[in-house]
Design a protein around this motif. Structure first.
Motif, PDB file in Angstrom:
ATOM      1  N   TRP A  21      -3.684  13.237   7.977  1.00 35.67           N
ATOM      2  CA  TRP A  21      -5.038  12.922   8.159  1.00 35.67           C
ATOM      3  C   TRP A  21      -5.638  11.607   7.194  1.00 35.67           C
ATOM      4  CZ3 TRP A  21      -7.797  13.010   3.556  1.00 35.67           C
ATOM      5  CH2 TRP A  21      -7.317  13.811   2.589  1.00 35.67           C
ATOM      6  N   MET A  22      -4.805  11.492   6.031  1.00 31.73           N
ATOM      7  CA  MET A  22      -5.280  10.244   5.175  1.00 31.73           C
ATOM      8  C   MET A  22      -4.916   8.996   5.567  1.00 31.73           C
ATOM      9  SD  MET A  22      -2.778  10.863   1.857  1.00 31.73           S
ATOM     10  CE  MET A  22      -1.054  10.868   1.743  1.00 31.73           C
ATOM     11  N   ILE A  24       1.578  -0.717 -13.400  1.00 33.77           N
ATOM     12  CA  ILE A  24       1.931   0.850 -13.749  1.00 33.77           C
ATOM     13  C   ILE A  24       1.029   1.860 -12.954  1.00 33.77           C
ATOM     14  CG2 ILE A  24       1.576   2.846 -15.408  1.00 33.77           C
ATOM     15  CD1 ILE A  24       2.289   0.917 -17.626  1.00 33.77           C
ATOM     16  N   TRP A  25      -0.333   1.427 -12.796  1.00 31.89           N
ATOM     17  CA  TRP A  25      -1.248   2.209 -11.820  1.00 31.89           C
ATOM     18  C   TRP A  25      -0.939   1.889 -10.515  1.00 31.89           C
ATOM     19  CZ3 TRP A  25      -4.902   0.557  -8.357  1.00 31.89           C
ATOM     20  CH2 TRP A  25      -5.343  -1.061  -8.758  1.00 31.89           C
ATOM     21  N   ILE A  26      -0.720   0.846 -10.014  1.00 32.53           N
ATOM     22  CA  ILE A  26      -0.243   0.327  -8.786  1.00 32.53           C
ATOM     23  C   ILE A  26       0.992   1.215  -8.307  1.00 32.53           C
ATOM     24  CG2 ILE A  26       0.630  -1.135  -7.084  1.00 32.53           C
ATOM     25  CD1 ILE A  26      -0.991  -3.134  -8.615  1.00 32.53           C
ATOM     26  N   SER A  27       1.895   1.354  -9.222  1.00 33.89           N
ATOM     27  CA  SER A  27       2.917   2.183  -8.824  1.00 33.89           C
ATOM     28  C   SER A  27       2.786   3.755  -8.733  1.00 33.89           C
ATOM     29  CB  SER A  27       4.069   1.804  -9.955  1.00 33.89           C
ATOM     30  OG  SER A  27       4.530   0.719 -10.169  1.00 33.89           O
ATOM     31  N   LEU A  28       1.986   4.330  -9.703  1.00 29.12           N
ATOM     32  CA  LEU A  28       1.789   5.624  -9.375  1.00 29.12           C
ATOM     33  C   LEU A  28       0.773   5.897  -8.285  1.00 29.12           C
ATOM     34  CD1 LEU A  28       0.404   6.207 -13.297  1.00 29.12           C
ATOM     35  CD2 LEU A  28       2.666   6.964 -12.060  1.00 29.12           C
ATOM     36  N   TRP A  29      -0.119   5.130  -7.815  1.00 28.43           N
ATOM     37  CA  TRP A  29      -0.919   5.302  -6.743  1.00 28.43           C
ATOM     38  C   TRP A  29       0.052   5.489  -5.398  1.00 28.43           C
ATOM     39  CZ3 TRP A  29      -4.947   7.556  -4.843  1.00 28.43           C
ATOM     40  CH2 TRP A  29      -5.530   7.024  -3.649  1.00 28.43           C
ATOM     41  N   CYS A  30       0.754   4.313  -5.382  1.00 29.67           N
ATOM     42  CA  CYS A  30       1.720   4.194  -3.971  1.00 29.67           C
ATOM     43  C   CYS A  30       2.558   5.156  -3.900  1.00 29.67           C
ATOM     44  CB  CYS A  30       2.483   2.804  -4.375  1.00 29.67           C
ATOM     45  SG  CYS A  30       1.345   1.410  -3.959  1.00 29.67           S
ATOM     46  N   THR A  31       3.118   5.757  -5.179  1.00 34.20           N
ATOM     47  CA  THR A  31       4.142   6.912  -5.213  1.00 34.20           C
ATOM     48  C   THR A  31       3.258   8.065  -4.787  1.00 34.20           C
ATOM     49  OG1 THR A  31       5.643   5.897  -6.756  1.00 34.20           O
ATOM     50  CG2 THR A  31       5.764   7.948  -6.510  1.00 34.20           C
ATOM     51  N   LEU A  32       2.221   8.260  -5.253  1.00 37.77           N
ATOM     52  CA  LEU A  32       1.636   9.565  -5.185  1.00 37.77           C
ATOM     53  C   LEU A  32       0.995   9.576  -3.498  1.00 37.77           C
ATOM     54  CD1 LEU A  32      -0.390  12.018  -5.970  1.00 37.77           C
ATOM     55  CD2 LEU A  32      -2.251  10.460  -6.263  1.00 37.77           C
ATOM     56  N   ILE A  33       0.606   8.416  -2.862  1.00 35.32           N
ATOM     57  CA  ILE A  33       0.310   8.770  -1.576  1.00 35.32           C
ATOM     58  C   ILE A  33       1.699   8.924  -0.668  1.00 35.32           C
ATOM     59  CG2 ILE A  33      -0.324   7.334   0.383  1.00 35.32           C
ATOM     60  CD1 ILE A  33      -2.581   8.242  -1.619  1.00 35.32           C
ATOM     61  N   ALA A  34       2.835   8.205  -1.112  1.00 39.24           N
ATOM     62  CA  ALA A  34       3.909   8.735  -0.222  1.00 39.24           C
ATOM     63  C   ALA A  34       4.432  10.389  -0.686  1.00 39.24           C
ATOM     64  CB  ALA A  34       5.251   7.720  -0.911  1.00 39.24           C
ATOM     65  N   VAL A  35       4.280  10.714  -1.965  1.00 35.58           N
ATOM     66  CA  VAL A  35       4.498  12.306  -2.004  1.00 35.58           C
ATOM     67  C   VAL A  35       3.812  13.078  -1.318  1.00 35.58           C
ATOM     68  CG1 VAL A  35       4.659  14.107  -3.796  1.00 35.58           C
ATOM     69  CG2 VAL A  35       5.584  11.501  -4.448  1.00 35.58           C
ATOM     70  N   LEU A  36       2.441  12.719  -1.241  1.00 38.98           N
ATOM     71  CA  LEU A  36       1.502  13.821  -0.289  1.00 38.98           C
ATOM     72  C   LEU A  36       1.910  13.470   0.687  1.00 38.98           C
ATOM     73  CD1 LEU A  36      -2.029  12.797  -2.483  1.00 38.98           C
ATOM     74  CD2 LEU A  36      -0.641  14.894  -2.596  1.00 38.98           C
ATOM     75  N   PHE A  37       2.146  12.487   1.512  1.00 38.08           N
ATOM     76  CA  PHE A  37       2.368  12.173   2.967  1.00 38.08           C
ATOM     77  C   PHE A  37       3.578  13.146   3.422  1.00 38.08           C
ATOM     78  CE2 PHE A  37       3.947  10.076   6.614  1.00 38.08           C
ATOM     79  CZ  PHE A  37       3.057   9.902   7.399  1.00 38.08           C
ATOM     80  N   HIS A  38       4.892  13.053   2.556  1.00 32.15           N
ATOM     81  CA  HIS A  38       5.846  13.560   2.842  1.00 32.15           C
ATOM     82  C   HIS A  38       5.961  14.936   2.381  1.00 32.15           C
ATOM     83  CE1 HIS A  38      10.279  13.512   3.414  1.00 32.15           C
ATOM     84  NE2 HIS A  38      10.485  14.473   2.389  1.00 32.15           N
ATOM     85  N   GLY A  97      -2.285   2.655   4.726  1.00 27.20           N
ATOM     86  CA  GLY A  97      -1.951   1.901   5.947  1.00 27.20           C
ATOM     87  C   GLY A  97      -0.080   1.823   6.126  1.00 27.20           C
ATOM     88  N   LEU A  98       0.301   1.314   4.844  1.00 28.35           N
ATOM     89  CA  LEU A  98       1.814   1.267   5.056  1.00 28.35           C
ATOM     90  C   LEU A  98       2.576   2.307   5.173  1.00 28.35           C
ATOM     91  CD1 LEU A  98       2.601  -1.502   2.176  1.00 28.35           C
ATOM     92  CD2 LEU A  98       2.456  -1.895   4.727  1.00 28.35           C
ATOM     93  N   VAL A  99       2.258   3.435   4.529  1.00 30.14           N
ATOM     94  CA  VAL A  99       3.256   4.829   4.786  1.00 30.14           C
ATOM     95  C   VAL A  99       3.111   5.079   6.270  1.00 30.14           C
ATOM     96  CG1 VAL A  99       1.314   6.344   4.510  1.00 30.14           C
ATOM     97  CG2 VAL A  99       3.549   6.854   3.635  1.00 30.14           C
ATOM     98  N   ASN A 100       2.339   4.826   6.912  1.00 34.28           N
ATOM     99  CA  ASN A 100       2.355   5.368   8.250  1.00 34.28           C
ATOM    100  C   ASN A 100       3.110   4.448   9.178  1.00 34.28           C
ATOM    101  OD1 ASN A 100       1.400   6.955  10.503  1.00 34.28           O
ATOM    102  ND2 ASN A 100      -0.120   5.244  11.286  1.00 34.28           N
ATOM    103  N   GLU A 101       3.252   3.166   8.820  1.00 32.78           N
ATOM    104  CA  GLU A 101       4.047   2.136   9.374  1.00 32.78           C
ATOM    105  C   GLU A 101       5.759   2.363   9.031  1.00 32.78           C
ATOM    106  OE1 GLU A 101       3.149  -0.227  11.635  1.00 32.78           O
ATOM    107  OE2 GLU A 101       1.198   0.598  11.535  1.00 32.78           O
ATOM    108  N   PHE A 102       5.735   2.746   7.893  1.00 28.25           N
ATOM    109  CA  PHE A 102       7.207   2.697   7.291  1.00 28.25           C
ATOM    110  C   PHE A 102       7.680   4.014   7.961  1.00 28.25           C
ATOM    111  CE2 PHE A 102       6.392  -0.878   4.825  1.00 28.25           C
ATOM    112  CZ  PHE A 102       7.886  -1.140   4.640  1.00 28.25           C
ATOM    113  N   GLU A 103       6.792   5.080   8.242  1.00 24.61           N
ATOM    114  CA  GLU A 103       7.282   6.533   8.827  1.00 24.61           C
ATOM    115  C   GLU A 103       8.015   6.268  10.189  1.00 24.61           C
ATOM    116  OE1 GLU A 103       5.478  10.828   9.902  1.00 24.61           O
ATOM    117  OE2 GLU A 103       4.416   9.112  10.064  1.00 24.61           O
ATOM    118  N   LYS A 104       7.743   5.216  10.856  1.00 21.06           N
ATOM    119  CA  LYS A 104       8.299   4.967  12.234  1.00 21.06           C
ATOM    120  C   LYS A 104       9.707   4.865  11.957  1.00 21.06           C
ATOM    121  CE  LYS A 104       4.021   2.977  13.727  1.00 21.06           C
ATOM    122  NZ  LYS A 104       3.416   1.905  14.413  1.00 21.06           N
ATOM    123  N   LEU A 105      10.309   4.381  10.775  1.00 22.14           N
ATOM    124  CA  LEU A 105      11.771   3.981  10.433  1.00 22.14           C
ATOM    125  C   LEU A 105      12.440   5.434  10.265  1.00 22.14           C
ATOM    126  CD1 LEU A 105      11.249   1.002   8.113  1.00 22.14           C
ATOM    127  CD2 LEU A 105      11.764   1.103  10.452  1.00 22.14           C
TER     128      LEU A 105
END
Length: 344
Positions: free
Chosen positions: A41-42, A21-35, A262-270
């Motif tokens: 900068w993060m 649960i907390w891993i899912s929330l954290w990964c989703t939060l980073i994607a939302v903030l980035f998009h 690190g992942l969100v920046n790599e996947f943004e290239k898609l």
């Protein structure tokens, strides 16, 4: 002990559901903030994240190897108890010196008393090993009286089994009333029972019911039980070094916290859709590392009363059945069966 061929989904969720649960929330939060907020900068390069992940994999692998060694050693100890118990009981009933001063019925009662006391020792020893230590997961449940996540998870990990706090029933069945009442007076009642066995064996020698050589062989078997007890107590009372366990956990959390950065920046290239694709991949990678950590963390304490333990109750029951058959009894208890894929 897990008896199913595979670790089923329910057991996995009981073990790691909260972390998922907390891993899912954290990964989703980073994607939302980035998009949506464009927090570029993060993000961090993938290389340092990969280096930390590699180091963590080595550390978790080392920890799991040590945990497996502790678990397997515990199982070998109880395997030795099984073999030595059978040998001890067979010697008790096989050794005999023709002596008219020792009545047949008296000798039979003495033999049965010794074998029954050994069965009581098994259950008393098991109960002592199940007393929680401060570093075991189950101790969290014992030390808190209010409902919490650890309380619920430990109950689920116990696979629905009751605590099996029935040792007093076994003691009353296999010991005299006076001897059973002594349990509260001894901090290590199992040790006391073996010492009483030695006295009874020596009495058999003094009354010429067995020879001096027979007494030496029986005492050697009792010494083996002391050895097995000490080996199991060493595993129980000396934890896997906490510096390894703590650093593995800290590095694991650090890696999972950095992973989406690190992942969100790599996947943004898609493309824009790639940002959302990073979420399931991030969750999967983090969950794998958490599972590796938890498997070692729960396996390093083989006498904790959880589903990863050595199945001491089942082993005690197996020995009990074998020894009762040697005494000629026909009213035998049933073997312990697995429940929900777990044998205790």
């Amino acid at each position: 002990m897990i008896t199913t061929k595979y670790f089923n989904y329910r057991q996995v969720l009981n073990l790691s559901g909260f972390h998922l649960i907390w891993i899912s929330l954290w990964c989703t939060l980073i994607a939302v903030l980035f998009h949506f907020f464009h927090w570029q900068w993060m993000t961090i390069p993938w290389v340092p994240v990969a280096l930390i992940g590699t180091a963590e994999a080595f550390l978790v692998g080392f920890k799991n190897n040590q945990a497996y060694d502790r678990l397997w050693e515990a199982r070998k100890i109880w395997g030795g108890i099984v073999n030595s118990s059978r040998s001890f009981a067979s010697m008790v009933y096989a050794f005999d010196v023709k002596n008219e001063e020792v009545g047949t019925f008296d000798l039979e009662d003495r033999r049965k008393k010794i074998v029954h006391r050994h069965i009581a020792w098994l259950y008393a020893f098991r109960e002592q090993l199940l007393v929680p230590t401060e570093w075991e997961h189950i101790s969290t449940e014992e030390s808190h009286h209010h409902y919490n996540i650890n309380h619920r998870r430990n109950r689920l990990i116990k696979a629905g089994f009751p605590d099996y706090g029935r040792t007093s029933l076994f003691l009353n069945k296999y010991l005299s009333e006076e001897e059973a009442e002594l349990q509260s007076k001894y901090k290590n009642f199992a040790t006391y029972l073996i010492s009483q066995q030695a006295k009874d064996v020596n009495d058999l020698k003094n009354t010429k019911a067995i020879s001096d050589f027979n007494q030496v062989q029986l005492q050697t078997a009792l010494n083996e039980f002391y050895g097995f007890q000490g080996q199991a107590e060493r595993i129980k009372k000396f934890p896997s070094p906490r510096q390894f366990a703590s650093t593995a956990f800290i590095f694991n959390v650090l890696f999972i916290m950095l992973l989406p950065l690190g992942l969100v920046n790599e996947f943004e290239k898609l493309g824009d859709w790639g940002i959302w694709t990073s979420i399931p991949f991030c969750i999967t990678i983090g969950w794998i590392y958490i599972i590796m950590e938890l498997v070692g963390d729960y396996s390093e304490n083989p006498f904790a009363g959880l589903m990863f333990d050595v199945p001491m109750l089942s082993i005690c029951r197996t020995i009990e059945i074998d020894l009762l058959q040697m005494t000629g009894e026909t009213d035998l208890p049933d073997p312990i069966s697995s429940k929900n894929g777990v044998l205790i």
